[in-house]
Structure formats: C-alpha cells, structure tokens
Write a protein that holds these residues in place. Sequence first.
Motif, mmCIF file in Angstrom:
data_model
loop_
_atom_site.group_PDB
_atom_site.id
_atom_site.type_symbol
_atom_site.label_atom_id
_atom_site.label_comp_id
_atom_site.label_asym_id
_atom_site.label_seq_id
_atom_site.Cartn_x
_atom_site.Cartn_y
_atom_site.Cartn_z
ATOM 1 N N THR A 50 0.859 -1.187 0.000
ATOM 2 C CA THR A 50 0.000 0.000 0.000
ATOM 3 C C THR A 50 0.901 1.244 0.000
ATOM 4 O OG1 THR A 50 -1.500 -1.260 1.390
ATOM 5 C CG2 THR A 50 -1.913 1.104 1.238
ATOM 6 N N ASP A 83 -2.744 4.821 -2.745
ATOM 7 C CA ASP A 83 -3.988 4.314 -2.162
ATOM 8 C C ASP A 83 -4.681 5.357 -1.292
ATOM 9 O OD1 ASP A 83 -3.870 1.246 -2.788
ATOM 10 O OD2 ASP A 83 -1.854 1.874 -2.266
ATOM 11 N N SER A 136 -10.453 9.422 0.245
ATOM 12 C CA SER A 136 -9.094 8.869 0.272
ATOM 13 C C SER A 136 -8.127 9.791 1.035
ATOM 14 C CB SER A 136 -8.593 8.602 -1.147
ATOM 15 O OG SER A 136 -8.573 9.799 -1.861
#
Lengths: 485, 83
Positions: free
Chosen positions: A218, A245, A285
């Motif tokens: 990630t 991400d 996000s």
Amino acid sequence: MRKYSIHIGIIVLIMMILLGCGKKVVNTKQAGHHITQRVVNYIRKTTRRISTELRKQDSLVIEQRRLKNEVYVLATEPSWNIKSYVPDKQPFNLVSGMVLGEYDVNLKDASARNPLATWAGLNGEYLSQVQGNNSSAEVFIHLGTHGDFGRSKQQEKIYKDFWDNDKLGSKLSQNLKRVLDTLTVTGIVIDFENLPQNTGKKYMSFLEELNYDFPNHTLILKLPAKDKNKNFSTEVLTGLKGIIDRFIVKAYEFQEGKSPEPIAPISKINSCIQGYNDLGIPFESMLLEIPYYGWVWEGNNLDEVRPFLAHDTLMSLSNREYIRAETEDGVYFEREGKSYWFDDEETLAKKYRDIVLAKKLGGIHIRGLGYHMYKPTSKNSLWYPIDKAFGLNPPKLVYPAIAFLLMFVVAGIVLSVVWYWKVRNELAKNRWQFAFYMIGLILTSIVMACCLIVVIPPIGTAGSSLLLVLFPFLRRIKSMTNRWL
Amino acid sequence: MFKKIIPLIDKLKKGLFQALLYGLLWMWIFVLFVKEYNPNFEVIDNSVYILGYFLSVIGIYITRGIAGMIQTWVEEDMQTQRN
C-alpha cells in the motif's frame, strides 16, 4: 388443592418476579425467610441484569473497542519514541495502521541517513503490543526526506540529481526491499518535504517506479499543508490515481513567525482539504493529519530553542489550566512571556466531528502517537474523541428483542389461515377482509424489518442489500438510528 | 380476583408444556441471531439466554393469541352476517 396446584405455582412465580423487580429484600432473621429471600434476590438480580442489557448501548472499555470499517486511523510513532516505549500503555485496538521506522533518504547515495531509525520497527516488544491488541493492524514504514539535505540553494540541485539518476532509484528500491522483507511491512508512507519548484512530474514518475517495484504494498502519499511551489497540479494528482492508495493531508503549522494562533485552525484545515479536493483528490481517500504536539510562541515568533513540545509535556506544564480559543479549535496558556498552543480532547473532538465526519474523509493520521500516553485512570485522554467519533457503536439489545416478538406476531397472522378453515373461507369470500389482513401483515413485517435493520452493523449491510433495495427508505432510518444510538 | 385469574391461567396452561419446550428452540435461534448478526453482542453474559427463553415463551403465546383472535373476529363476523 391438587386441581389448583399449577395455578398456585404460576401465581407464586409471578409474585416472585414482581417482588424481584422491587427493592432488595433485607434479612429479616425469621425462620423460613432465608431461602425465599435468596430466591427473590436472585430473581431480582437477573431481572435487573436483563433490563440493563436491553437498554445499554455499550459496555466495552476503551481497550476493547473497535473502529468503524469505513474509517482508517493511521498513527506514526517516531523512532525515538519506540525506543523508550513502555508496554501496556496505548489502546492500539483503535488504530488501523502504524508507521514504525523512518527511511530518511540520503539523496546523494540513496542510503538511509539514520539506519537506527530505519530499523526501529524491529522493536519486537512494540510490534507485538500493536498486533496483540489489534491483529488486523497494518505496519508501514516512512520513506522520505525532511528537505534539510544540504544548503537551501543546493537543495534544488540535489533533488534534481536524485530524480534524474536511475542508478540511485534502483539502489533505493533494493535497500527498501530488504527493509520491507525483514520487517514484514504492508505499506510505505512517502513524504519528501520541501520539493523544489516544478518537480511535481518528476516526483510522480518516481512514485510510478516505486509502485512498479512494490506492487503488493500500500502506498500512502503525504501532501504539504501549503503547496508553495505548486508541485501538486491537477495533472499530477490525477496521474497518481491507481498508484497511491491514500493521501495524508498535513493540515497544521500553516504559518510561521506571524502571530500566535491554534496549531491547526479549522477554517484553514477546511480550505486546505477543499483545495486538494478541487485538484482531484476525493475526500474519502484523504487522511487528516493531527499533531500530538503543540507549538511555543515568544512574542510573534516561534520559540528558537524549543518551538514544538509534546502533548503530555504541555499538559503537565499547564496543570490543565488553559484558555480555550474563541474559535474552539485550540487551547493555550502563557508562562514567562511565552504562549503555548495545542489541542486538547475537546478541540480534537470538534475537528473529528466538524471536518472528518462532516466531510466524510477517509480517516486521520496521528503524528507522534507516543507524545500522549493513555492513562486508564485519567478522565481526559486524546483516545476518547477517537473512540467517540470513529468507534463502532453496538446497537441496543432491545431492537432485536422487539423484532423477535414481532416475528411471533407475523407468525400468528399467517398461522391463523393455516390452522382455522373458517378464516380461510372468510378471506376467500370477502376481499375487504383479505385486504385488511394483508395490510396488517405487511405493516407488522415493515416494523419488524425496521427493528432488524438497526441491529445490522455496517459489515453486515452487504447481506441485507436486498432488504435495502426493497425498502429504500430503510437506509434513511438506519442512518438516523445510527445517529441516535 | 382469584376467579378472574383462574380462567386466564387455564388458557396459559393449555399450551404451557409446548411453550416451555419450543421456547428452548427459539431461545437458541434468538441467541444465534443476536451473536451472528452483530459480534458486539459477544460481551453479553448468560442473561441473554434467560432473556431469549423469556421472549420465546411469551412469543409462542403471542402467536397462539393472534391466531385465536383472528379466528374469533371471523366467527363473530360470520355470526353477525347470519343474523
């Protein structure tokens, strides 16, 4: 007497339950009263316990609480805090991911400037404490520079040499791979500070290469509070979709050397995250960075000796006697001509509620977790606002209990047709009675479904999608009840 | 007072054994449902079993009562129509 024995038995049982609901029976010291007293007290205790279970919302202590699935709480523990960590202090169950260790890149040869800090995550005691409290916690490593490499004028040249030199890039990847494999790290937090002007695209291609080298990890990118050099354009941030991400938004320390103010004012945080949203980063996000430290002002300048102090140090210095800012987004106190500004549990709760929850951000990133240690005896802790804002609230047991009883009502309506031929005949003959019967059945089923929908946690909502599709208004009821709960 | 209660108890007595027996099955379903649907209920102690059993026995009588009530309404309605 035998004929009425069962009647007497039931009456005695009802009386005992009624007595059990009353006040505690005191010891009368009379013969034969002892057993009755114990039985009545037992029933009383059980009735009270059931009543409490039905009404109570949450009996879990903070160490046993869990986070909502839709919120991500990332915390960075600086390497110097890991060394001095005292086990059994922090409720890591309220953390989704931990950043342990810093790979501070030497831009001239891609090695780590401080190998001890890089391998800080090897501290087994700390890591086992994190994973013991929260087995699903992810571990990250910090990769970046503090922008303090070389003189300010040389900085630009050093950065450009680093971006242009492919050998340095591959060497960094090799070094990093060794660290990631040894520490079993799940992701990387990337933060290159003080990027020179117009190097956004080069930074983007560096991130692309990093994603190519570590496709299973990630990647989280940290964005500055103010993009002074205009590196993060819409083009750059759009290009990062699918590579990065999550984005950490550093939303504090907006100004230096002007005048004392809260370290993270709400108005400035709002304009900062709105600015990044306008450039193409979705709110969900974004992780809002929260510092667990405050700043020290001497007049209109930051203190030269110790400009920043840990939260616990500030709390002990203030003796909890501080003033809340008018904007309610920071607290301060003054000592010997210096003013100390920081966040307490109330200002943080306000930020979580008014920014993170209101704008539906992806979560938060705590900078310097160890600057505040959790004390089980203390009524004030920075963990409480996290728990309150992002903790999972189990529903009251009374709702499934009502749904359960309504299920028997529905069964009674249906079984009346199955059991009694007269009902079947009448419903077949009289359509008004049939309509009345169906309305009763549907209304009871809807009330039962409403009670059920409340108890379904977010993780189980996927399974109830058919129910939500059939009765779309239940979504609204569910969100409303979640707020009440 | 006692005369009023006895017919009520007679009605309760009618399906008491069945209610107590089937109550166990429904109690198990209730506990399973509560624990399966929301893992947060795991912390609840054994009182959830007592609550489940209590609700189940009451629930069985509710089913019986509702069905009987609908039958009575229908019979009364038929009687009115005949008259």
